[in-house]
Design an enzyme around this catalytic site. Sequence first.
Site, PDB file in Angstrom:
ATOM      1  N   PRO A   2       9.884   6.370   2.091  1.00 10.99           N
ATOM      2  CA  PRO A   2       9.277   6.723   3.372  1.00 10.99           C
ATOM      3  C   PRO A   2       7.988   5.946   3.602  1.00 10.99           C
ATOM      4  O   PRO A   2       7.195   5.749   2.681  1.00 10.99           O
ATOM      5  CB  PRO A   2       9.026   8.222   3.250  1.00 10.99           C
ATOM      6  N   LYS A  58       0.480   6.424   2.283  1.00 10.14           N
ATOM      7  CA  LYS A  58       1.782   7.072   2.110  1.00 10.14           C
ATOM      8  C   LYS A  58       1.698   8.289   1.188  1.00 10.14           C
ATOM      9  O   LYS A  58       2.705   8.743   0.652  1.00 10.14           O
ATOM     10  CB  LYS A  58       2.790   6.063   1.554  1.00 10.14           C
TER      11      LYS A  58
END
EC number: 3.2.2.23
Length: 299
Positions: A2, A58
Amino acid sequence: MPELPEVETVRRGLAPAMVGARVARVTLRRPNLRFPFPERFAERLEGTTVLELARRAKYLTAHLDSGESLILHLGMSGRFDVRLPDGSNLSPGDFYLEGALGTPKHDHVVMAFANGATVTYNDARRFGFMDLVATRDLETCRHFASMGVEPLSDALDAPRLARLFARKITPLKAALLDQRLIAGLGNIYVCEALHRSGLHPALPAGALAKPDGSPAPKAKTLVKEIKAVLTEAVAAGGSTLRDYARPDGERGAFQHGFRVYDRVGHACPTKGCTGRIGRIVQGGRSTFFCETCQVLPVR
């Protein structure tokens, strides 16, 4: 893995369940994820209240009233399942929805809250990890100490980009993916931002700075498009390829707006351009770009 928009989507999905809630019990079903859990991990979490759930690049960071912060990284396949006090369920960051991936046997951490909510961390590949650090030391801890500027923050502007890239011969795409320079950009959104900016991914990064170190004209364009692509992706709930869904269990939608990513052979969507999308490999990763409107200048 992701990227920033997907992690931000997970944060927004988890926040209503976690922020303001007291951790009643933490169950660890194995001694490690990618790394071993910190010493007395469950004990240090139990009894604390989550004051804020933030994102750095992230990573997710849960700031606790104990003065520590819980750092969470999703790795390749990490996801959360949330059972709310009313009995309803959410899956903020539902990865690998089919087959054995995402099944209960991969539920490694269960956090039960005093309000009746339960947050379960599931990670089939175990590339994710969790850590606890003093909140005051967060920016200097080993995870964040060498991390670059946040791309959605006001700190990233054309002059800053020019200073970061000045005199670098590194290909532009590689420089944008360097987390020590700009933290949180990933392959998908760099490809998209470069296309919108009309910049070839192999252009030397230093080309965005003039000899005196001031920003070249395209530096302002690139910063604007980086922020636009990320903002649009967050609003769309991230991008679904094969393994990502939004907090409500629905698929992210930004992939429907991809201009170049994974679109080899398709016509370039830029108005007036007759080119097609091509692919090269840089640093072991696929790079997608228009062979006509993203031309590498001849030197």
